[in-house]
Design a protein around this motif. Structure first.
Motif, PDB file in Angstrom:
ATOM      1  N   PRO A   1       0.817  -1.216   0.000  1.00 46.74           N
ATOM      2  CA  PRO A   1       0.000   0.000   0.000  1.00 46.74           C
ATOM      3  C   PRO A   1       0.851   1.266   0.000  1.00 46.74           C
ATOM      4  N   ASP A   2       0.220   2.380  -0.354  1.00 49.20           N
ATOM      5  CA  ASP A   2       0.901   3.670  -0.267  1.00 49.20           C
ATOM      6  C   ASP A   2       1.176   4.046   1.180  1.00 49.20           C
ATOM      7  N   ILE A   3       0.252   3.667   2.076  1.00 45.54           N
ATOM      8  CA  ILE A   3       0.350   4.078   3.473  1.00 45.54           C
ATOM      9  C   ILE A   3      -0.328   3.032   4.342  1.00 45.54           C
ATOM     10  N   VAL A   4       0.196   2.847   5.559  1.00 47.93           N
ATOM     11  CA  VAL A   4      -0.403   1.950   6.543  1.00 47.93           C
ATOM     12  C   VAL A   4      -0.814   2.768   7.754  1.00 47.93           C
ATOM     13  N   PHE A   5      -2.071   2.631   8.161  1.00 48.82           N
ATOM     14  CA  PHE A   5      -2.572   3.273   9.369  1.00 48.82           C
ATOM     15  C   PHE A   5      -2.658   2.227  10.475  1.00 48.82           C
ATOM     16  N   ALA A   6      -2.047   2.531  11.615  1.00 50.33           N
ATOM     17  CA  ALA A   6      -2.002   1.606  12.741  1.00 50.33           C
ATOM     18  C   ALA A   6      -2.707   2.262  13.936  1.00 50.33           C
ATOM     19  N   ASP A   7      -3.790   1.653  14.398  1.00 45.75           N
ATOM     20  CA  ASP A   7      -4.593   2.209  15.482  1.00 45.75           C
ATOM     21  C   ASP A   7      -4.273   1.462  16.769  1.00 45.75           C
ATOM     22  N   GLU A   8      -3.467   2.089  17.641  1.00 42.50           N
ATOM     23  CA  GLU A   8      -3.041   1.477  18.912  1.00 42.50           C
ATOM     24  C   GLU A   8      -2.543   0.041  18.679  1.00 42.50           C
ATOM     25  N   PRO A   9      -1.568  -0.176  17.803  1.00 48.34           N
ATOM     26  CA  PRO A   9      -1.185  -1.538  17.428  1.00 48.34           C
ATOM     27  C   PRO A   9      -0.559  -2.344  18.554  1.00 48.34           C
ATOM     28  N   THR A  10      -0.076  -1.679  19.609  1.00 47.50           N
ATOM     29  CA  THR A  10       0.526  -2.404  20.737  1.00 47.50           C
ATOM     30  C   THR A  10      -0.377  -2.409  21.963  1.00 47.50           C
ATOM     31  N   GLY A  11      -1.599  -1.920  21.817  1.00 42.20           N
ATOM     32  CA  GLY A  11      -2.471  -1.744  22.978  1.00 42.20           C
ATOM     33  C   GLY A  11      -2.838  -3.020  23.691  1.00 42.20           C
ATOM     34  N   ASN A  12      -2.910  -4.156  22.978  1.00 36.74           N
ATOM     35  CA  ASN A  12      -3.289  -5.425  23.597  1.00 36.74           C
ATOM     36  C   ASN A  12      -2.106  -6.364  23.809  1.00 36.74           C
TER      37      ASN A  12
END
Length: 268
Positions: free
Chosen positions: A177-188
């Motif tokens: 992809p052009d860009i990766v969005f990571a939403d709290e990827p280490t939260g769990n």
């Protein structure tokens, strides 16, 4: 310490030399009348090729809304959002779905793996849905980077939390992809597994040339990024480049004193 900048009313920063995603004058309003909520207030920000950026702010600051608008998951009330040269506001829902499938990767806190598919099948499922075959060389490079070569035939229930998140990371990258969005990827994840995911995201930016935009509450996670963007009440209130855990915490304390961001005090 220098008093932090507050950007509303000031000219936006110059975009990176190779801009992958950008918002200009982005405003998002939910509801009407007494229930009206201004989630984003004239936000302008850009993210460049090979950049690993973190977005921080207290709950309700607008960071998830900003990510959703940038990723085409939500439509802004006004302003501009671009992925490369493409203006998202001019796209139909079907075009946005195709854009997200082909040009954007997502990593979520809760992994979102399909329990009946193996790790390998989960990694390639977006390509399967799109009717595309994975590039074998790229697949092998990503699998080596996430360290999953001996887990590809395992179901999610047979993997640790850290391994499941690495499957999710590999899935996000598989379509290049052009860009990766990571939403709290280490939260769990525990601290060790979280550190492994952050190291992988750094590798993606530095070795694969991937643009990563991560939403996080964690100053230690944010310090792994190249740049930290701070939001408060729907506005960008500051930025920090080349962050360290201490510099992120110090900036949070300064912003809390000047904007009431609502972060907890720095631990002693």
């Amino acid at each position: 310490m220098t008093r932090p900048r507050v950007w509303p009313g000031m000219p936006p920063p110059a975009p990176p030399a190779t801009t992958v995603a950008a918002a200009m004058g982005l405003t998002k309003v939910y509801g009407y009348g007494d229930g009206r909520v201004l989630a984003l207030d004239r936000v302008s920000v850009a993210f460049g090729r090979s950049e690993f950026a973190a977005i921080m702010g207290p709950s309700g600051s607008g960071k998830s809304t900003l990510m959703h608008c940038l990723a085409g998951l939500d439509r802004p009330t006004s302003g501009s959002v671009r992925i490369g040269p493409v203006e998202l506001s001019r796209m139909t829902d079907r075009q946005l779905t195709r854009l997200r499938r082909d040009r954007i990767g997502f990593i979520f806190q809760n992994f979102h793996l399909i329990p009946t598919l193996t790790a390998a099948e989960n990694i390639t499922v977006p390509l399967t849905i799109a009717g595309r075959r994975p590039d074998n060389g790229w697949f092998d490079a990503v699998i080596r980077a996430v360290g999953l070569a001996d887990r590809l035939n395992h179901l999610p229930s047979q993997l640790s939390g850290g391994q499941q998140q690495r499957v999710a990371c590999a899935r996000a990258l598989m379509g290049r992809p052009d860009i990766v969005f990571a939403d709290e990827p280490t939260g769990n994840l525990d601290s060790r597994a979280g550190a492994g995911i952050l190291s992988f995201l750094q590798l993606c930016a530095r070795q694969f040339g991937q643009t990563i935009v991560m939403v996080t509450h964690d100053p230690v996670a944010a310090a792994q990024a190249d740049r930290v963007v701070f939001l408060s009440d729907g506005r960008i209130v500051d930025e920090l480049t080349r962050p360290s855990p201490d510099s992120v915490l110090d900036r949070i304390r300064a912003l809390d004193a000047t904007t009431g961001m609502g972060y907890p005090p720095r631990p002693v």
